[in-house]
Design an enzyme around this catalytic site. Structure first.
Site, PDB file in Angstrom:
ATOM      1  N   HIS A 157       0.824  -1.109   0.186  1.00 44.95           N
ATOM      2  CA  HIS A 157      -0.053  -0.027   0.143  1.00 44.95           C
ATOM      3  C   HIS A 157       0.793   1.371   0.112  1.00 44.95           C
ATOM      4  O   HIS A 157       0.107   2.327  -0.066  1.00 44.95           O
ATOM      5  CB  HIS A 157      -0.786   0.007   1.285  1.00 44.95           C
ATOM      6  CG  HIS A 157      -0.165   0.289   2.609  1.00 44.95           C
ATOM      7  ND1 HIS A 157       0.152  -0.637   3.375  1.00 44.95           N
ATOM      8  CD2 HIS A 157       0.138   1.449   3.058  1.00 44.95           C
ATOM      9  CE1 HIS A 157       0.826  -0.167   4.358  1.00 44.95           C
ATOM     10  NE2 HIS A 157       1.022   1.273   4.419  1.00 44.95           N
TER      11      HIS A 157
HETATM   12  C1  UD1 Z   1      -1.792   5.454   5.401  1.00 40.52           C
HETATM   13  C2  UD1 Z   1      -0.506   6.061   6.509  1.00 40.52           C
HETATM   14  C3  UD1 Z   1       0.447   4.687   6.581  1.00 40.52           C
HETATM   15  C4  UD1 Z   1      -0.300   3.223   7.146  1.00 40.52           C
HETATM   16  C5  UD1 Z   1      -1.461   3.036   6.194  1.00 40.52           C
HETATM   17  C6  UD1 Z   1      -2.083   1.851   6.496  1.00 40.52           C
HETATM   18  C7  UD1 Z   1       0.053   8.172   6.135  1.00 40.52           C
HETATM   19  C8  UD1 Z   1       1.152   9.203   5.554  1.00 40.52           C
HETATM   20  N1  UD1 Z   1       0.173   6.931   5.665  1.00 40.52           N
HETATM   21  O1  UD1 Z   1      -1.361   5.262   4.209  1.00 40.52           O
HETATM   22  O2  UD1 Z   1       1.593   5.216   7.502  1.00 40.52           O
HETATM   23  O3  UD1 Z   1       0.706   2.201   7.042  1.00 40.52           O
HETATM   24  O4  UD1 Z   1      -2.363   4.253   6.372  1.00 40.52           O
HETATM   25  O5  UD1 Z   1      -3.055   1.489   5.482  1.00 40.52           O
HETATM   26  O6  UD1 Z   1      -0.656   8.676   6.946  1.00 40.52           O
HETATM   27  N2  UD1 Z   1      -8.490   5.188   0.496  1.00 40.52           N
HETATM   28  C9  UD1 Z   1      -9.794   4.557   0.593  1.00 40.52           C
HETATM   29  N3  UD1 Z   1     -10.390   4.194   1.454  1.00 40.52           N
HETATM   30  C10 UD1 Z   1     -10.202   4.294   2.772  1.00 40.52           C
HETATM   31  C11 UD1 Z   1      -8.822   4.871   3.088  1.00 40.52           C
HETATM   32  C12 UD1 Z   1      -8.042   5.119   1.717  1.00 40.52           C
HETATM   33  O7  UD1 Z   1     -10.299   4.350  -0.805  1.00 40.52           O
HETATM   34  O8  UD1 Z   1     -10.844   3.961   3.600  1.00 40.52           O
HETATM   35  C13 UD1 Z   1      -7.730   5.376  -0.777  1.00 40.52           C
HETATM   36  C14 UD1 Z   1      -7.841   6.872  -0.899  1.00 40.52           C
HETATM   37  O9  UD1 Z   1      -8.059   6.907  -2.206  1.00 40.52           O
HETATM   38  C15 UD1 Z   1      -6.264   7.494  -0.479  1.00 40.52           C
HETATM   39  C16 UD1 Z   1      -5.666   6.197  -0.564  1.00 40.52           C
HETATM   40  O10 UD1 Z   1      -6.402   5.117  -0.470  1.00 40.52           O
HETATM   41  O11 UD1 Z   1      -6.028   8.414  -1.328  1.00 40.52           O
HETATM   42  C17 UD1 Z   1      -4.472   6.198   0.456  1.00 40.52           C
HETATM   43  O12 UD1 Z   1      -4.950   6.717   1.401  1.00 40.52           O
HETATM   44  P1  UD1 Z   1      -4.113   7.342   2.863  1.00 40.52           P
HETATM   45  O13 UD1 Z   1      -4.926   8.220   3.625  1.00 40.52           O
HETATM   46  O14 UD1 Z   1      -2.897   8.211   2.047  1.00 40.52           O
HETATM   47  O15 UD1 Z   1      -3.083   6.461   3.646  1.00 40.52           O
HETATM   48  P2  UD1 Z   1      -2.429   5.140   3.342  1.00 40.52           P
HETATM   49  O16 UD1 Z   1      -1.946   4.876   1.978  1.00 40.52           O
HETATM   50  O17 UD1 Z   1      -3.609   4.071   3.867  1.00 40.52           O
END
Ligand code: UD1
Length: 366
Positions: A206
């Site tokens: 991820h």
């Molecule tokens: C975040 C944390 C990371 C952790 C990870 C666990 C930061 C910088 N990163 O990364 O340390 O290991 O969580 O998962 O805080 N999205 C969805 N649904 C959700 C959540 C996310 O669709 O419920 C998608 C969105 O398009 C988003 C992307 O996933 O843009 C990434 O979400 P983001 O909040 O950047 O965090 P993670 O990559 O999950």
């Protein structure tokens, strides 16, 4: 004492579960849970509150997905309002996400004390947003709960005082110990896979540095396709990864060669891990969970915060983008010597954390 817990992303629900369970037994501490809404899908959030019996958040900030600055900034503004209203004695933050950073920063700007669970970890890669979050959060926290002795030494080397650092052990180890004894039976999701044999590789991915670069993601997927000729590849998809596979037109290849799954709850993940032959991941938490269940882990990164697992032979770094990196690592790693180590405490990290917070409360007269 009033304690405000800030959580928002999947790994934080897992980490907060054991501490909140202990806090529930303390009549003299009121815990207020704030969910930033960084993770918002039911399977990335609500499922963990249900399975792990975490009390419902009093506040959900519904911040959702944004660029780093915008996401952290929105959290900061909303958390400040909640903290001004609730006036907690302590703010408790976990891990290394944008929610961790926002919680710590909002509190310190209001002169509220901050305790950081999982302090002192470093990848030494400042290109990772998580590394920035860790370094800043540790530097402004009043109480640092270190999961390992190596983390304690790191904090001391950065000039932190002994009285600020507590070697608590790892809260994820506590949770695994209590889970494994009463693990619910395999769910329909897993039964459906007909994975009777235990020779599959469990994969998760991820991190932005792996999912958002088309060349890197393509190389990882091609590598896993060649591994899948030897071991079936079981791959629960983070929403970010699913979106990236679709964007870079890799989804059909992945679907054809791997068992793709939706994001799984904690119990399904532990069940899948328990029955796997090994793990390939870029997750921080899963590297440790693999070790808790004595599984070999191939870490799809250039570095890890959990160096003790590399030294003891349980974990091997596979730099992303290295052609056939995982396939080659698998060849000889199963016969690699592994040392017995116990770096993550004695399974009572949550009790130690709550005890220390109570003592701090006594010191300040709360
Ligand atoms: C975040 C944390 C990371 C952790 C990870 C666990 C930061 C910088 N990163 O990364 O340390 O290991 O969580 O998962 O805080 N999205 C969805 N649904 C959700 C959540 C996310 O669709 O419920 C998608 C969105 O398009 C988003 C992307 O996933 O843009 C990434 O979400 P983001 O909040 O950047 O965090 P993670 O990559 O999950």
């Amino acid at each position: 004492m009033k304690l405000l817990t800030v959580i928002g992303a999947r790994p934080q629900f897992v980490k907060a579960a054991t501490v909140s369970r202990v806090l529930d037994t303390c009549a003299d501490i009121e815990e207020i849970i704030v969910h930033t809404g960084q993770h918002y899908d039911k399977k990335m959030s609500d499922l963990f509150f249900e399975e792990l019996n975490i009390s419902s958040p009093k506040y959900n900030l519904n911040v959702g997905s944004e660029s780093h600055g915008a996401q952290t900034g929105r959290m900061l503004a909303e958390l400040e309002k909640v903290m001004m209203l609730e006036k907690p004695d302590w703010v408790l933050v976990y891990g290394d996400t944008n929610s961790t950073l926002a919680g710590a920063l909002a509190a310190k700007k209001l002169q509220i004390k901050v305790a950081h669970v999982e302090a002192g970890l470093r990848s030494r890669n400042r290109l990772m947003p998580e590394e920035i979050n860790r370094v800043v959060t540790d530097s402004i926290s009043d109480l640092l709960f270190a999961p390992t002795q190596a983390a304690v030494e790191q904090l001391i080397s950065e000039g932190r005082e002994d009285f600020e650092i507590i070697f608590s052990g790892d809260v994820m180890y506590d949770l695994m110990l209590s889970t494994i004894q009463r693990l619910p039976k395999t769910s329909d999701t897993i039964k459906h896979l007909n994975l009777e044999q235990t020779n599959y590789l469990l994969v998760t991915l991820h991190r932005a540095e792996n999912t958002d670069e088309p060349d890197i993601l393509t190389s990882i997927i091609q590598d896993l396709v060649s591994v899948s000729k030897k071991w079936p590849v079981v791959f629960p998809l983070h929403p970010r990864t699913e979106a990236a596979l679709k964007k870079f037109d890799l989804y059909p290849l992945a679907e054809k060669n791997f068992l793709l799954l939706p994001p799984l709850g904690y119990f399904d993940m532990v069940n899948l891990l328990k029955d796997s032959v090994a793990v390939a991941t870029d997750s921080g938490g899963l590297q440790k969970e693999a070790f808790f269940l004595r599984k070999i882990c191939f870490t799809l990164r250039n570095e890890t915060e959990w160096g003790e697992l590399i030294e003891a032979g349980w974990n091997r770094l596979v730099p992303p983008g290295l052609p056939s990196g995982i396939a080659n690592a698998i060849q000889d790693f199963c016969s690699f010597p592994r040392k017995s180590i116990l770096p993550y405490g004695d399974g009572n990290a949550a009790e130690k954390i709550v005890f220390a917070l109570k003592n701090q409360g006594l010191r300040t007269g709360k």
